[in-house]
Design a protein around this motif. Sequence first.
Motif, PDB file in Angstrom:
ATOM      1  N   ASP A 125      -6.063  -2.208   6.324  1.00  0.00           N
ATOM      2  CA  ASP A 125      -5.773  -1.140   7.287  1.00  0.00           C
ATOM      3  C   ASP A 125      -5.549   0.203   6.620  1.00  0.00           C
ATOM      4  O   ASP A 125      -6.051   1.222   7.073  1.00  0.00           O
ATOM      5  N   SER A 126      -4.782   0.247   5.527  1.00  0.00           N
ATOM      6  CA  SER A 126      -4.524   1.545   4.892  1.00  0.00           C
ATOM      7  C   SER A 126      -4.897   1.497   3.412  1.00  0.00           C
ATOM      8  O   SER A 126      -4.818   0.451   2.759  1.00  0.00           O
ATOM      9  N   TRP A 127      -5.280   2.674   2.883  1.00  0.00           N
ATOM     10  CA  TRP A 127      -5.735   2.741   1.490  1.00  0.00           C
ATOM     11  C   TRP A 127      -4.648   2.307   0.515  1.00  0.00           C
ATOM     12  O   TRP A 127      -4.933   1.633  -0.480  1.00  0.00           O
ATOM     13  N   ASP A 128      -3.388   2.618   0.815  1.00  0.00           N
ATOM     14  CA  ASP A 128      -2.339   2.268  -0.139  1.00  0.00           C
ATOM     15  C   ASP A 128      -1.997   0.779  -0.117  1.00  0.00           C
ATOM     16  O   ASP A 128      -1.180   0.321  -0.914  1.00  0.00           O
ATOM     17  N   GLN A 129      -2.643   0.012   0.786  1.00  0.00           N
ATOM     18  CA  GLN A 129      -2.517  -1.448   0.755  1.00  0.00           C
ATOM     19  C   GLN A 129      -3.771  -2.126   0.198  1.00  0.00           C
ATOM     20  O   GLN A 129      -3.772  -3.343  -0.007  1.00  0.00           O
ATOM     21  N   SER A 130      -4.819  -1.345  -0.025  1.00  0.00           N
ATOM     22  CA  SER A 130      -6.098  -1.915  -0.491  1.00  0.00           C
ATOM     23  C   SER A 130      -6.881  -0.852  -1.262  1.00  0.00           C
ATOM     24  O   SER A 130      -7.968  -0.450  -0.848  1.00  0.00           O
ATOM     25  N   GLY A 359      -8.114  13.627   2.225  1.00  0.00           N
ATOM     26  CA  GLY A 359      -9.310  12.854   1.893  1.00  0.00           C
ATOM     27  C   GLY A 359      -9.061  11.375   1.676  1.00  0.00           C
ATOM     28  O   GLY A 359      -9.892  10.676   1.076  1.00  0.00           O
ATOM     29  N   ILE A 360      -7.925  10.878   2.159  1.00  0.00           N
ATOM     30  CA  ILE A 360      -7.602   9.460   1.999  1.00  0.00           C
ATOM     31  C   ILE A 360      -8.254   8.669   3.124  1.00  0.00           C
ATOM     32  O   ILE A 360      -8.146   9.026   4.296  1.00  0.00           O
ATOM     33  N   LEU A 361      -8.935   7.582   2.752  1.00  0.00           N
ATOM     34  CA  LEU A 361      -9.656   6.758   3.721  1.00  0.00           C
ATOM     35  C   LEU A 361      -8.783   5.578   4.151  1.00  0.00           C
ATOM     36  O   LEU A 361      -8.476   4.695   3.353  1.00  0.00           O
ATOM     37  N   ASN A 362      -8.376   5.571   5.415  1.00  0.00           N
ATOM     38  CA  ASN A 362      -7.643   4.445   5.997  1.00  0.00           C
ATOM     39  C   ASN A 362      -8.554   3.763   7.007  1.00  0.00           C
ATOM     40  O   ASN A 362      -8.853   4.313   8.064  1.00  0.00           O
ATOM     41  N   LEU A 363      -8.999   2.547   6.688  1.00  0.00           N
ATOM     42  CA  LEU A 363     -10.017   1.885   7.501  1.00  0.00           C
ATOM     43  C   LEU A 363      -9.524   1.473   8.878  1.00  0.00           C
ATOM     44  O   LEU A 363     -10.334   1.153   9.752  1.00  0.00           O
TER      45      LEU A 363
END
Length: 503
Positions: A125-130, A359-363
């Motif tokens: 779900d979020s970039w800081d988790q993956s 520019g952070i990608l959170n899917l």
Amino acid sequence: MVNTTEKSPVSLYDSFFLHQGEESVQHFRNQVELVINTISDAFQDSDRPFKGRTAQEIQQQLHDVLNVPEDPQSLHEVLREIEEPVIRNSLHVSNERSMAHLHCPPVLPGVLAELIIGALNQSMDSWDQSPSATYVEKEITRYWTQLVSFPEGADGVFTSGGTQSNYMGMLLARDAFCLSEWNHSVQIKGLPKHFHKLRVLCSEEAHFSVKKSVSQIGLGEQAVIPISVDEGHRMDPMEVRHVVERLEQEGLLPYVIVATCGTTDYGSIDPLDELAEFCKEKGIWLHVDAAYGAGLLLSQEHCHKLASLERADSVTLDFHKWMFQPISCGMFLVKERKHMRLFAHHADYLNPLEDEDDGILNLVNKSVQTTRRFDALKVLLTLKVMGTRLLGQMVDRTMEVAQFAASELNKRPAFYVENSSPELSTVVFQYQSEGSCPAGELNRKIQQMLFHKGETIIAKTSVRGETFLKFTILNPRTSEQDVSVVIDEIEATAKQIIGGTYH
């Protein structure tokens, strides 16, 4: 029983997690080896796809296993408990004579990727988790948009499979229509005043998830208009035109047409180019359910059957059908990235707007799910370890065997084949007898008897209200000889039933 009385809480917890300690890593290796040995033994000890036990027998065997203890047990002990009632009572879809459903044998790179996915446990779900997984999924998604021949501005996201992807297609098409026609945001304002006029057209052979999805997005099943099919079980484009014109005359609003690229029973492919041309003329969203047929994207011999797929507005792909991935692994693609914004919702703790500015990608912005698995790794590992040429050859091989099956059935006078020239890898047929047993009842008994013998697994379906049998050939290891043996078994079983020796 694991002795926990002399262990401190920390050391006890340590033994159940994979972490940087050398003892933990060794413990992990040992436990994985135990699991590998258990699975390997189960595969080596059986040459049948199923043990053949009844539902009642399996439930009885599971009774004691499902007791949950208060204290830990050793993995060795638990594996010994579940080996017979769970592992050996499972359907072995990798067996060459398991040919019932769109349920593929998984290739080893996909199976091994599952171990990595589970151990890393990334949340997509979020970039800081993956951190790395986010960009693996992004690039693998881009790869498939290119394979479909979508333009540069296309996008997509991994899903749990065809049902979720079709749901996203229906939802996105609805919201896009409401925005363009009425400048109405369903996300913010809910369903518009005239939502009851919206209509969805699909083949009468379309997957049930289309109707299910439309009911779930608030339009009701009555909004789905089934379109008749031709003798090849393909949607009739002239009928589509007539129905749309009639709906418009009635003041109704057809907002999406769903074309199927590989129907569940027949593997039929709707006329994509004609439907795309009509949708362009009318300004109607075209969604293509290619959950099954997506395998042709890698085919060397049959990829032309997907001509005009790139004209769709959105596409459903499944990798756990004809691309040999472990369940679950699907994808939803959309031609124009801007439409994915209709899925986006922001939470300060997860995907704040400031992240986008940075520019952070959170899917999570592209998905109807929040927590998702790192399924893209299965596809990446498989593509890299096996290569697209070999995967395409495997798809082509299953089609070759399906064509043989149809031909062989046609040679035998007792069989009627509904799709004698299979478009993909399914063959629907019926054993027909002049005896007193009705054909539908006879074929149902054949399928049930074979299932409980466990030596071959085939499916049953309904054609014009009667039970027919079905081969779904997804295993490239299934040979013409396997098919011939199964047909012989069907004939022998039918004669046994007709002769009264089976009840």
